[in-house]
Design a protein around this motif. Structure first.
Motif, PDB file in Angstrom:
ATOM      1  N   UNK A  59      26.853  29.722  28.987  1.00 37.86           N
ATOM      2  CA  UNK A  59      27.928  29.786  29.645  1.00 37.86           C
ATOM      3  C   UNK A  59      29.266  29.639  28.754  1.00 37.86           C
ATOM      4  N   UNK A  60      30.284  30.633  28.655  1.00 36.50           N
ATOM      5  CA  UNK A  60      31.149  30.549  27.635  1.00 36.50           C
ATOM      6  C   UNK A  60      32.500  30.832  28.230  1.00 36.50           C
ATOM      7  N   UNK A  61      32.626  31.468  29.541  1.00 35.20           N
ATOM      8  CA  UNK A  61      34.056  31.455  30.289  1.00 35.20           C
ATOM      9  C   UNK A  61      33.974  32.594  31.288  1.00 35.20           C
ATOM     10  N   UNK A  62      35.131  33.145  31.494  1.00 30.49           N
ATOM     11  CA  UNK A  62      35.189  34.016  32.748  1.00 30.49           C
ATOM     12  C   UNK A  62      35.916  35.139  32.146  1.00 30.49           C
ATOM     13  N   UNK A  63      35.669  36.236  32.811  1.00 36.03           N
ATOM     14  CA  UNK A  63      36.178  37.665  32.851  1.00 36.03           C
ATOM     15  C   UNK A  63      36.558  38.056  34.059  1.00 36.03           C
ATOM     16  N   UNK A  64      37.885  38.911  33.964  1.00 36.50           N
ATOM     17  CA  UNK A  64      38.389  39.589  35.186  1.00 36.50           C
ATOM     18  C   UNK A  64      39.143  41.103  34.848  1.00 36.50           C
ATOM     19  N   UNK A  65      39.108  41.642  36.002  1.00 38.47           N
ATOM     20  CA  UNK A  65      39.845  42.962  35.802  1.00 38.47           C
ATOM     21  C   UNK A  65      40.941  42.828  36.906  1.00 38.47           C
ATOM     22  N   UNK A  66      42.181  43.237  36.527  1.00 34.03           N
ATOM     23  CA  UNK A  66      43.295  43.149  37.341  1.00 34.03           C
ATOM     24  C   UNK A  66      43.123  44.084  38.459  1.00 34.03           C
ATOM     25  N   UNK A  67      43.314  43.746  40.010  1.00 35.59           N
ATOM     26  CA  UNK A  67      42.822  44.575  41.076  1.00 35.59           C
ATOM     27  C   UNK A  67      43.841  45.716  41.118  1.00 35.59           C
ATOM     28  N   UNK A  68      43.332  46.695  41.675  1.00 33.79           N
ATOM     29  CA  UNK A  68      43.913  47.798  42.029  1.00 33.79           C
ATOM     30  C   UNK A  68      45.107  47.470  42.959  1.00 33.79           C
ATOM     31  N   UNK A  69      46.633  48.013  42.360  1.00 32.39           N
ATOM     32  CA  UNK A  69      47.704  47.666  43.218  1.00 32.39           C
ATOM     33  C   UNK A  69      48.285  46.478  42.799  1.00 32.39           C
ATOM     34  N   UNK A  70      47.875  45.614  41.972  1.00 31.10           N
ATOM     35  CA  UNK A  70      48.594  44.530  41.491  1.00 31.10           C
ATOM     36  C   UNK A  70      49.235  44.545  40.285  1.00 31.10           C
ATOM     37  N   UNK A  71      50.303  43.946  40.125  1.00 34.74           N
ATOM     38  CA  UNK A  71      51.110  43.886  39.058  1.00 34.74           C
ATOM     39  C   UNK A  71      50.320  43.196  38.039  1.00 34.74           C
ATOM     40  N   UNK A  72      50.222  43.432  36.618  1.00 33.87           N
ATOM     41  CA  UNK A  72      49.488  42.368  35.863  1.00 33.87           C
ATOM     42  C   UNK A  72      50.059  41.178  35.773  1.00 33.87           C
ATOM     43  N   UNK A  73      51.303  40.756  35.855  1.00 38.03           N
ATOM     44  CA  UNK A  73      51.667  39.412  35.912  1.00 38.03           C
ATOM     45  C   UNK A  73      51.126  38.726  37.188  1.00 38.03           C
ATOM     46  N   UNK A  74      51.236  39.186  38.369  1.00 37.68           N
ATOM     47  CA  UNK A  74      50.390  38.442  39.497  1.00 37.68           C
ATOM     48  C   UNK A  74      48.941  38.535  39.366  1.00 37.68           C
ATOM     49  N   UNK A  75      48.253  39.429  38.777  1.00 41.26           N
ATOM     50  CA  UNK A  75      46.940  39.266  38.420  1.00 41.26           C
ATOM     51  C   UNK A  75      46.683  38.158  37.602  1.00 41.26           C
ATOM     52  N   UNK A  76      47.302  38.156  36.085  1.00 41.19           N
ATOM     53  CA  UNK A  76      46.961  37.192  35.232  1.00 41.19           C
ATOM     54  C   UNK A  76      47.309  35.987  35.527  1.00 41.19           C
TER      55      UNK A  76
END
Length: 247
Positions: free
Chosen positions: A177-194
């Motif tokens: 186990x080395x960490x997490x991955x995510x994709x910004x949700x559709x319709x979300x601004x990157x700032x909010x997502x990250x």
């Protein structure tokens, strides 16, 4: 390698070199603005739909990490690249079906998209003959929409909650186990997502302090992801140009 499909054309090499210089400059600037050490951020060249010749050209330009998201394409490409004497670090970044686990572990060094206990167990079973553990990032759903992939951060669901999935990976001898991955949700601004991802990652590291990797951000938003702690950014079109149509 005698196969002409893996021959690197000089003009294509020049295109890739120019794209790589621009992406590296963007990563450098983003790290400087975030007050982070450039060595903390790994750029993954997302080579899905691009030929093995592009992988060879990028490797020749010093790129060590390549990302693919479909086993059907990636398995053959990795074999072709290996036959040419090149061995990059392969990251599998797409949604993964359990019946593809045995194929993926033959070439992938890292899988970014584990989002269920059942998938973690399938990968663990498939790694029996590996000489080294398979690095795994748990994909987390930022918006809680499990239909788009990702373990649920605030759920105790024994099959798809973030902590149960992480524990299944951590407990498997063939996985690391080395960490997490995510994709910004559709319709979300990157700032909010990250920003949301950073909150999830902080809580996750409190439980799994050794799992500090954070895979987030793509061609159009990786600077923002770096600001919020991304250690791995997945760059396709900004590096390789317009993506060929999937067949």
């Amino acid at each position: 390698m005698t196969d002409s499909s893996a021959t690197v054309r000089p003009d294509r090499r020049a295109e890739l070199a120019a794209g790589l210089a621009q992406v590296r400059s963007r990563v450098d600037d983003a790290c400087a603005q975030a007050g982070r050490d450039r060595a903390e951020v790994t750029m993954i060249a997302v080579t899905k739909t691009y030929p093995a010749s592009d992988v060879l050209a990028l490797a020749g330009l010093g790129v060590t990490d390549m990302g693919e998201n479909r086993d059907q394409e990636a398995a053959g490409k990795a074999a072709e690249v290996a036959a040419a004497g090149v061995r990059p670090r392969w990251h599998f970044i797409g949604q993964l079906q359990r019946n593809k686990a045995r194929s993926v572990v033959r070439y992938a060094d890292v899988v970014h998209s584990v989002d269920s206990v059942r998938l973690a167990r399938a990968l663990a079973t498939a790694t029996v003959d590996r000489q080294t553990p398979l690095d795994v990032l748990v994909q987390v759903s930022i918006d809680g929409d499990a239909a788009r992939g990702g373990a649920l951060p605030d759920s105790a669901d024994p099959g798809a909650g973030l902590q149960p999935v992480a524990e299944a990976v951590a407990d498997a001898s063939g996985l690391r186990l080395v960490g997490l991955m995510a994709v910004a949700p559709l319709g979300w601004e990157p700032e909010r997502a990250f920003a949301r991802l950073a909150e999830v990652a902080d809580a996750f590291r409190a439980v799994h302090p050794g799992a500090a990797a954070l895979s987030a951000g793509m061609s159009g938003d990786f600077e923002i992801a770096i600001r919020y702690g991304a250690t791995h950014v997945r760059v396709g079109s900004a590096l390789l140009g317009m993506r060929p149509t999937l067949r």
